[in-house]
Design an enzyme around this catalytic site. Structure first.
Site, PDB file in Angstrom:
ATOM      1  N   THR A  96       7.551 -10.152   5.658  1.00  0.00           N
ATOM      2  CA  THR A  96       6.150 -10.336   6.064  1.00  0.00           C
ATOM      3  C   THR A  96       5.986 -11.462   7.082  1.00  0.00           C
ATOM      4  O   THR A  96       6.647 -12.494   6.996  1.00  0.00           O
ATOM      5  CB  THR A  96       5.293 -10.645   4.818  1.00  0.00           C
ATOM      6  OG1 THR A  96       5.484  -9.607   3.868  1.00  0.00           O
ATOM      7  CG2 THR A  96       3.821 -10.767   5.159  1.00  0.00           C
TER       8      THR A  96
ATOM      9  N   ARG B  23       9.489  -1.555  -5.759  1.00  0.00           N
ATOM     10  CA  ARG B  23       8.195  -1.199  -6.362  1.00  0.00           C
ATOM     11  C   ARG B  23       8.336  -0.814  -7.821  1.00  0.00           C
ATOM     12  O   ARG B  23       7.413  -1.010  -8.615  1.00  0.00           O
ATOM     13  CB  ARG B  23       7.544  -0.063  -5.562  1.00  0.00           C
ATOM     14  CG  ARG B  23       6.953  -0.606  -4.295  1.00  0.00           C
ATOM     15  CD  ARG B  23       6.465   0.414  -3.318  1.00  0.00           C
ATOM     16  NE  ARG B  23       6.142  -0.306  -2.091  1.00  0.00           N
ATOM     17  CZ  ARG B  23       6.355   0.128  -0.865  1.00  0.00           C
ATOM     18  NH1 ARG B  23       6.904   1.320  -0.678  1.00  0.00           N
ATOM     19  NH2 ARG B  23       6.043  -0.611   0.167  1.00  0.00           N
TER      20      ARG B  23
ATOM     21  N   GLN C 239     -12.379  -9.621 -21.962  1.00  0.00           N
ATOM     22  CA  GLN C 239     -13.665  -9.228 -22.542  1.00  0.00           C
ATOM     23  C   GLN C 239     -13.574  -9.223 -24.068  1.00  0.00           C
ATOM     24  O   GLN C 239     -14.493  -9.656 -24.751  1.00  0.00           O
ATOM     25  CB  GLN C 239     -14.042  -7.830 -22.023  1.00  0.00           C
ATOM     26  CG  GLN C 239     -15.518  -7.508 -22.168  1.00  0.00           C
ATOM     27  CD  GLN C 239     -16.384  -8.389 -21.278  1.00  0.00           C
ATOM     28  OE1 GLN C 239     -15.926  -8.936 -20.293  1.00  0.00           O
ATOM     29  NE2 GLN C 239     -17.643  -8.550 -21.651  1.00  0.00           N
TER      30      GLN C 239
ATOM     31  N   GLU D 198       4.551  -6.404  -2.241  1.00  0.00           N
ATOM     32  CA  GLU D 198       5.433  -5.230  -2.099  1.00  0.00           C
ATOM     33  C   GLU D 198       4.607  -3.963  -1.823  1.00  0.00           C
ATOM     34  O   GLU D 198       4.900  -2.888  -2.330  1.00  0.00           O
ATOM     35  CB  GLU D 198       6.371  -5.094  -3.301  1.00  0.00           C
ATOM     36  CG  GLU D 198       7.307  -6.307  -3.353  1.00  0.00           C
ATOM     37  CD  GLU D 198       8.598  -6.104  -4.116  1.00  0.00           C
ATOM     38  OE1 GLU D 198       8.997  -4.951  -4.339  1.00  0.00           O
ATOM     39  OE2 GLU D 198       9.214  -7.127  -4.443  1.00  0.00           O
ATOM     40  N   GLY D 199       3.609  -4.139  -0.969  1.00  0.00           N
ATOM     41  CA  GLY D 199       2.751  -3.019  -0.589  1.00  0.00           C
ATOM     42  C   GLY D 199       1.493  -2.991  -1.421  1.00  0.00           C
ATOM     43  O   GLY D 199       1.558  -2.829  -2.639  1.00  0.00           O
TER      44      GLY D 199
HETATM   45  C1  LIG Z   1       2.740 -14.298  -3.970  1.00  0.00           C
HETATM   46  C2  LIG Z   1       3.244 -13.456  -2.857  1.00  0.00           C
HETATM   47  C3  LIG Z   1       4.595 -13.208  -2.735  1.00  0.00           C
HETATM   48  C4  LIG Z   1       5.079 -12.451  -1.686  1.00  0.00           C
HETATM   49  N1  LIG Z   1       6.427 -12.289  -1.540  1.00  0.00           N
HETATM   50  C5  LIG Z   1       6.904 -11.713  -0.412  1.00  0.00           C
HETATM   51  C6  LIG Z   1       8.298 -11.716  -0.147  1.00  0.00           C
HETATM   52  O1  LIG Z   1       9.102 -12.218  -0.928  1.00  0.00           O
HETATM   53  N2  LIG Z   1       8.737 -11.165   1.014  1.00  0.00           N
HETATM   54  C7  LIG Z   1       7.886 -10.599   1.902  1.00  0.00           C
HETATM   55  O2  LIG Z   1       8.357 -10.122   2.920  1.00  0.00           O
HETATM   56  N3  LIG Z   1       6.555 -10.560   1.677  1.00  0.00           N
HETATM   57  C8  LIG Z   1       6.047 -11.124   0.540  1.00  0.00           C
HETATM   58  N4  LIG Z   1       4.677 -11.140   0.312  1.00  0.00           N
HETATM   59  C9  LIG Z   1       3.799 -10.518   1.282  1.00  0.00           C
HETATM   60  C10 LIG Z   1       3.066  -9.274   0.759  1.00  0.00           C
HETATM   61  O3  LIG Z   1       3.954  -8.201   0.616  1.00  0.00           O
HETATM   62  C11 LIG Z   1       1.904  -8.982   1.704  1.00  0.00           C
HETATM   63  O4  LIG Z   1       0.924  -9.984   1.471  1.00  0.00           O
HETATM   64  C12 LIG Z   1       1.293  -7.618   1.494  1.00  0.00           C
HETATM   65  O5  LIG Z   1       2.190  -6.617   1.885  1.00  0.00           O
HETATM   66  C13 LIG Z   1      -0.017  -7.441   2.263  1.00  0.00           C
HETATM   67  O6  LIG Z   1       0.019  -7.896   3.569  1.00  0.00           O
HETATM   68  P1  LIG Z   1      -1.117  -8.870   4.122  1.00  0.00           P
HETATM   69  O7  LIG Z   1      -1.214  -9.973   3.147  1.00  0.00           O
HETATM   70  O8  LIG Z   1      -0.805  -9.226   5.514  1.00  0.00           O
HETATM   71  O9  LIG Z   1      -2.436  -8.030   4.053  1.00  0.00           O
HETATM   72  P2  LIG Z   1      -3.022  -7.091   5.225  1.00  0.00           P
HETATM   73  O10 LIG Z   1      -1.973  -6.174   5.679  1.00  0.00           O
HETATM   74  O11 LIG Z   1      -3.708  -7.924   6.216  1.00  0.00           O
HETATM   75  O12 LIG Z   1      -4.096  -6.244   4.428  1.00  0.00           O
HETATM   76  C14 LIG Z   1      -5.483  -6.609   4.288  1.00  0.00           C
HETATM   77  C15 LIG Z   1      -6.200  -5.464   3.616  1.00  0.00           C
HETATM   78  O13 LIG Z   1      -6.180  -4.314   4.450  1.00  0.00           O
HETATM   79  C16 LIG Z   1      -5.650  -3.229   3.758  1.00  0.00           C
HETATM   80  N5  LIG Z   1      -4.927  -2.351   4.682  1.00  0.00           N
HETATM   81  C17 LIG Z   1      -4.012  -2.717   5.612  1.00  0.00           C
HETATM   82  N6  LIG Z   1      -3.560  -1.650   6.248  1.00  0.00           N
HETATM   83  C18 LIG Z   1      -4.187  -0.589   5.739  1.00  0.00           C
HETATM   84  C19 LIG Z   1      -4.137   0.801   5.982  1.00  0.00           C
HETATM   85  N7  LIG Z   1      -3.329   1.329   6.889  1.00  0.00           N
HETATM   86  N8  LIG Z   1      -4.935   1.598   5.257  1.00  0.00           N
HETATM   87  C20 LIG Z   1      -5.754   1.082   4.315  1.00  0.00           C
HETATM   88  N9  LIG Z   1      -5.824  -0.208   4.027  1.00  0.00           N
HETATM   89  C21 LIG Z   1      -5.055  -1.037   4.735  1.00  0.00           C
HETATM   90  C22 LIG Z   1      -4.747  -3.830   2.721  1.00  0.00           C
HETATM   91  O14 LIG Z   1      -4.505  -2.958   1.645  1.00  0.00           O
HETATM   92  C23 LIG Z   1      -5.549  -5.032   2.306  1.00  0.00           C
HETATM   93  O15 LIG Z   1      -6.528  -4.642   1.401  1.00  0.00           O
HETATM   94  C24 LIG Z   1       4.188 -11.885  -0.745  1.00  0.00           C
HETATM   95  C25 LIG Z   1       2.813 -12.114  -0.883  1.00  0.00           C
HETATM   96  C26 LIG Z   1       2.347 -12.910  -1.898  1.00  0.00           C
HETATM   97  C27 LIG Z   1       0.883 -13.207  -1.957  1.00  0.00           C
END
Ligand SMILES: Cc1cc2nc3c(=O)[nH]c(=O)nc-3n(C[C@H](O)[C@H](O)[C@H](O)COP(=O)(O)OP(=O)(O)OC[C@H]3O[C@@H](n4cnc5c(N)ncnc54)[C@H](O)[C@@H]3O)c2cc1C
Lengths: 385, 258
Positions: free
Chosen positions: A128, A246, A339, A366-367
């Site tokens: 990410t 997943r 609740q 993870e998605g």
């Molecule tokens: C505690 C934590 C641990 C993590 N660990 C890792 C790790 O070890 N390695 C790693 O690589 N990543 C990691 N992540 C990253 C994580 O996988 C991402 O945060 C996640 O995939 C979502 O990406 P984003 O935060 O950029 O949200 P965004 O992609 O900006 O999404 C924002 C919103 O838009 C929605 N959205 C986006 N695209 C679409 C679409 N095409 N259709 C419909 N809805 C959509 C999303 O569902 C969400 O509701 C971690 C995150 C957290 C918070």
């Protein structure tokens, strides 16, 4: 059709449960308060020694060769007690599996045994970026060839276990001109490599003991041999390996949801209001019925995805269905459990608020659930031709 | 050194027990099973001894029961036993301790074990008779309720737990048998690779009919939860009176004031 676990799977489940109750439970609430990660790291070491870091990894590489069903069962049992420990174990397993799937013999020998044995507290999965979350193919981190080295520049965000990981699987753009997703390669970067900087740690809502950090590459030189898989094939690798991860996160969610409902159900069976146990009210009985029905369905979806992966069948759609349903059910179960406890559920004197905060991220990382739905519907529509 | 450890699979104590149709045991349907806790200490001690003695020793785990007990057997194998004997018996829960000890002795007699470990008692029946009877049937020395163990030059030193926290130390020559009490050691978790590798270890299956020659000596005539007690004891009078009465009761009925 047989839904019975094998004796080995039952024993692994029992071992995970005994370990979680014996070693994780005494420190889980304290770890959630933040501060010293000593107890987390000590337990990770013990879990590694017992074989929990490479459940689906070959014996020859130092894994347990216990399969995907056993992995799912272990994740659920660990998460029932400590979600932070569970996510670390899940990511470690995923990192081992990526290296096993696409690494060269040398790469496998160099890193998998170190994660499996606990010599490395963790491995990290660095995909990410700030501009590339749900859409990792939009990443900006670059790897530029320089003689027999690659030079990495850019940054990652939200990287689990970064401060104590021994090795990072990292994705970077190797061909800027290529169409989207066709110019990304996958690399192994060792902790301590000059130019690899562990950035700031996020302040999160839950899963506090598990570190989530920024990762910065500042002219980070790695040997050519650090590339995993073929050049520009990295995005495909990420997509394929996330499907396996997943199953881990879905199983983790299931564990947290079960923990919340098990606690709330016992509580409701003792708490007296209006002269009777609150569990005697139909309103709470239906909460119990609905939550456990969902969690049982989640378990079966997870077992289905795990069995398919173990049998070598396609499982991406099933893994997404399982992750989507298990993590959303877990969130609902935590809210239901709260609740059922009334005001006490909202206080730190009871574990439900921790479970609720811990469960919340499972339908995001993870998605996100939205991305799972996208994968599922794409697979279904694809078959219409 | 030839070592035997005897284990029993018992229901998880968190289970809800109800009497079976014939009121002689609990209903076994839908129960989750695991290794008797006392036996985990026995297995751990046996494995430690096996490790001390190295390859000159051989450790067998034995269990009597239906197919489900193989899971407990595999746990013992994963913890470090070399081989297993599964005495197949669908009716194990109807046997009294005498029959169980007789079955094991029929097997153990011809194999001449130097040391036998058992749990102090089982968590479900709790008779604490099988180990001692087995030693007697085999004509070997026996120490029960053991919380400390060592074995050197064919001499066993066993620390026993007596009433009121008093400890006693016994020495005895092998062949010998010890029954293991909670706290003897810290049973290891079986590692996952060892759980998987235990699949390849030998499990010898023997029908119970080949070994059981004895009739039971004691029969269970009924099995039931305790009758619901009345509403407890009501202490009345003024405060000083009440205190005197409670003190008298505590002295008479309990050990807390002795
Ligand atoms: C505690 C934590 C641990 C993590 N660990 C890792 C790790 O070890 N390695 C790693 O690589 N990543 C990691 N992540 C990253 C994580 O996988 C991402 O945060 C996640 O995939 C979502 O990406 P984003 O935060 O950029 O949200 P965004 O992609 O900006 O999404 C924002 C919103 O838009 C929605 N959205 C986006 N695209 C679409 C679409 N095409 N259709 C419909 N809805 C959509 C999303 O569902 C969400 O509701 C971690 C995150 C957290 C918070």
């Amino acid at each position: 059709m047989d839904l019975e676990l094998t004796e080995e799977q039952k024993l692994i489940q029992e071992t995970a449960r005994d370990f979680a109750n014996g070693e994780l439970e005494p420190v889980a609430a304290q770890l959630d308060q933040g501060g010293d990660r000593g107890p987390l790291l000590a337990n990770l070491k013990k879990l590694a020694e017992l074989g929990f870091m490479g459940l689906n990894v070959k014996d020859a590489h130092g894994g347990s060769e216990a399969g995907v069903v056993a992995f799912s069962l272990a994740m659920t049992e660990i998460a029932r007690v400590c979600a932070s420990t569970a996510v670390t174990v899940s990511v470690n397993n995923m990192v081992c599996e990526v290296i096993q799937a696409v690494g060269t013999e040398e790469q496998k020998k160099a890193y998998i045994p170190k994660i499996c044995s606990g010599e490395y507290a963790a491995g990290s999965f660095g995909l990410t970026e700030t501009c590339a979350g749900s859409d990792p193919s939009g990443m900006c981190t670059q790897a530029v060839k320089d003689g027999n080295h690659y030079v990495l520049n850019g940054s990652k965000i939200f990287i689990t276990s970064a401060p104590y990981a021994g090795v990072f699987v990292v994705w970077a753009v190797t061909d800027k001109q290529a169409p989207k997703g066709k110019g990304i390669s996958c690399f192994l970067v060792e902790a301590g490599t000059p130019g690899l900087i562990i950035g700031k740690e996020e302040h999160k809502m839950g899963q506090h003991a598990s570190a989530t950090n920024e990762l910065i590459f500042d002219n980070c030189r790695i040997p050519e041999s650090a590339m995993m898989g073929k050049p520009n094939d990295g995005f495909r690798i990420a997509v394929a390996e996330l499907a396996g991860g997943r199953i881990g996160i879905g199983s983790l969610g299931l564990g947290v949801g079960l923990a919340a409902m098990d606690y709330a159900t016992r509580y409701a069976n003792e708490r007296v209001q209006f002269g009777q146990k609150v569990s005697s009210f139909q309103a709470l009985q239906w909460m119990i019925a609905d939550a456990y029905t969902e969690l049982e369905a989640a378990r079966l979806l997870l077992m289905n995805a795990a069995c398919r992966k173990e049998a070598g069948k396609s499982f991406a759609k099933e893994a997404s269905m399982a992750k989507l349903f298990a993590t959303e059910s877990a969130n609902r179960a935590c809210y239901t459990a709260m609740q059922m406890l009334g005001g006490y559920g909202y206080t730190r004197d009871f574990p439900i608020e921790r479970y609720t905060r811990d469960a919340r991220i499972t339908s995001i990382y993870e998605g996100t659930s939205e991305i799972q739905r996208l994968i599922i519907s794409r697979e279904i529509l694809k078959n219409l031709g | 050194m030839k070592i035997l450890v005897c284990i029993k699979q018992v229901p998880d104590l968190e289970s809800r027990f109800k009497p079976n149709a014939s009121n002689t045991w609990f209903d076994e349907a839908d129960l989750a099973y695991r290794m008797n806790e006392y036996d985990e200490y026995a297995v751990e001690q046996a494995v430690q001894l096996r490790e001390e003695c190295g390859d000159s020793s051989d450790l067998t785990v034995l269990s009597i029961g239906p197919d489900r007990v193989v899971e407990a057997i595999k746990k013992a194998l994963a913890m470090g036993c070399d081989r297993a004997v599964h005495i197949q018996d669908q009716a194990v829960s109807s046997r009294d301790p005498w029959q169980i000890a007789s079955i094991i002795s029929a097997y153990a007699r011809e194999h001449k074990f130097d040391l036998i470990f058992t749990g102090m008692q089982s968590q479900d029946r709790g008779s604490a008779q099988v180990g001692a009877m087995l030693a007697e049937l085999l004509g070997v020395s026996c120490a029960t309720t053991v919380v400390g163990f060592s074995c050197k030059d064919n001499v066993v030193t066993a620390k026993r737990e007596l009433e009121g926290g008093v400890k006693g130390v016994m020495r005895m020559k092998t062949p010998a048998l010890v029954t293991c009490q909670l706290g003897l050691n810290i049973p290891r978790y079986p590692t996952l690779p060892n759980i998987m590798k235990a699949k390849k270890k030998e499990i010898i299956a023997l029908p119970v009919a080949d070994l059981l020659k004895e009739e039971s000596l004691a029969k269970t005539t009924s099995f039931h939860p305790p009758a619901k007690k009345g509403g407890g004891l009501l202490v009345e009078g003024d405060i000083a009176d009440q205190v005197d009465k409670v003190l008298a009761l505590l002295k008479e009925k309990t050990a807390v004031l002795r």
